[in-house]
Design an enzyme around this catalytic site. Sequence first.
Site, PDB file in Angstrom:
ATOM      1  N   LYS A  29       0.859  -1.187   0.000  1.00  8.00           N
ATOM      2  CA  LYS A  29       0.000   0.000   0.000  1.00  8.00           C
ATOM      3  C   LYS A  29       0.888   1.227   0.000  1.00  8.00           C
ATOM      4  O   LYS A  29       1.845   1.306   0.766  1.00  8.00           O
ATOM      5  CB  LYS A  29      -0.881  -0.012   1.254  1.00  8.00           C
ATOM      6  CG  LYS A  29      -1.671   1.259   1.461  1.00  8.00           C
ATOM      7  CD  LYS A  29      -2.575   1.133   2.675  1.00  8.00           C
ATOM      8  CE  LYS A  29      -3.029   2.478   3.218  1.00  8.00           C
ATOM      9  NZ  LYS A  29      -3.697   3.349   2.290  1.00  8.00           N
ATOM     10  N   SER A  31       6.137   7.283  -0.135  1.00  6.41           N
ATOM     11  CA  SER A  31       7.467   6.661  -0.260  1.00  6.41           C
ATOM     12  C   SER A  31       8.023   6.164   1.071  1.00  6.41           C
ATOM     13  O   SER A  31       9.245   6.144   1.268  1.00  6.41           O
ATOM     14  CB  SER A  31       8.480   7.636  -0.892  1.00  6.41           C
ATOM     15  OG  SER A  31       7.953   8.191  -2.057  1.00  6.41           O
ATOM     16  N   ARG A  32       7.131   5.781   1.967  1.00  2.02           N
ATOM     17  CA  ARG A  32       7.560   5.256   3.286  1.00  2.02           C
ATOM     18  C   ARG A  32       8.343   6.281   4.115  1.00  2.02           C
ATOM     19  O   ARG A  32       9.086   5.921   5.017  1.00  2.02           O
ATOM     20  CB  ARG A  32       8.403   3.975   3.144  1.00  2.02           C
ATOM     21  CG  ARG A  32       7.651   2.803   2.506  1.00  2.02           C
ATOM     22  CD  ARG A  32       6.639   2.226   3.504  1.00  2.02           C
ATOM     23  NE  ARG A  32       6.047   0.963   3.074  1.00  2.02           N
ATOM     24  CZ  ARG A  32       4.888   0.856   2.422  1.00  2.02           C
ATOM     25  NH1 ARG A  32       4.199   1.929   2.087  1.00  2.02           N
ATOM     26  NH2 ARG A  32       4.415  -0.333   2.110  1.00  2.02           N
ATOM     27  N   MET A  33       8.201   7.563   3.767  1.00  2.82           N
ATOM     28  CA  MET A  33       8.890   8.613   4.527  1.00  2.82           C
ATOM     29  C   MET A  33       7.940   9.115   5.619  1.00  2.82           C
ATOM     30  O   MET A  33       7.578  10.292   5.665  1.00  2.82           O
ATOM     31  CB  MET A  33       9.331   9.751   3.589  1.00  2.82           C
ATOM     32  CG  MET A  33      10.282   9.293   2.500  1.00  2.82           C
ATOM     33  SD  MET A  33      11.843   8.748   3.192  1.00  2.82           S
ATOM     34  CE  MET A  33      12.627  10.333   3.398  1.00  2.82           C
TER      35      MET A  33
END
Length: 209
Positions: free
Chosen positions: A6, A187-189
């Site tokens: 996701k 972006s998983r940041m």
Amino acid sequence: MKSMRKEYRDGGEISISDPQVPLDLLIQWLADAKEVGVSEVNAMSLATVDLQGKPRNRMVLLKHLEDEEIGFFTNIESDKADEISSCSSVAATIWWPKMERQVRIEGVASPMNRDMVEEYHQSRPRKSRIAARVSDQSRPLESREELMHRFEEEEARFEGEDVPLPDHWGGFLIAINRVEYWSGRPSRMHERVVLTKEGGLWSQRRLYP
Ligand SMILES: Cc1cc2nc3c(=O)[nH]c(=O)nc-3n(C[C@H](O)[C@H](O)[C@H](O)COP(=O)(O)O)c2cc1C
């Protein structure tokens, strides 16, 4: 499972205006979750530690929030209550997938006073009050029928009367000492802001996601 992926869109930027009011953002996020129609916005996992040092975890409903304290109601003869009496340090996590937000809370639990429990008990629907009376929470149950039979008996016993608070029903308050707000970002940041209480004062810092 490995292919499940996701992309987090935006749980929003985290900004704590006053760390001395550590649950302010939780109040805001609960309201946001309610507004977008999240069901059971106040459901949280509650972790305790048993006598052998083994962690145990289950969902409860957050029903009290004030200053630096949260609370929930439960059976005070349940496993979780036994675990709290031997180790009062607990941790709770709330996750709203729709909001892409998580809140982690740590603190020390203590029994809620009976007035608070009584007030809550009186506010509950009649059937919930009966259910609280008949459940030996966490203890073995022979059959579903046994539970239903107990429920019907208790319903008949108090027909036309108030359903009193049973001695085994109560609640716990958690005096918080750590709160972490997590927000999903692209972006998983992701963002993490943790508030900790040291020497009577709260301080905040960011953590790598
Ligand atoms: C969404 C949700 C909310 C729950 N809320 C409560 C609650 O507020 N109090 C409670 O005693 N159990 C609640 N339960 C049941 C607990 O998860 C658990 O099964 C029960 O308290 C027994 O836990 P224990 O044996 O570890 O004491 C809830 C379960 C779910 C799925």
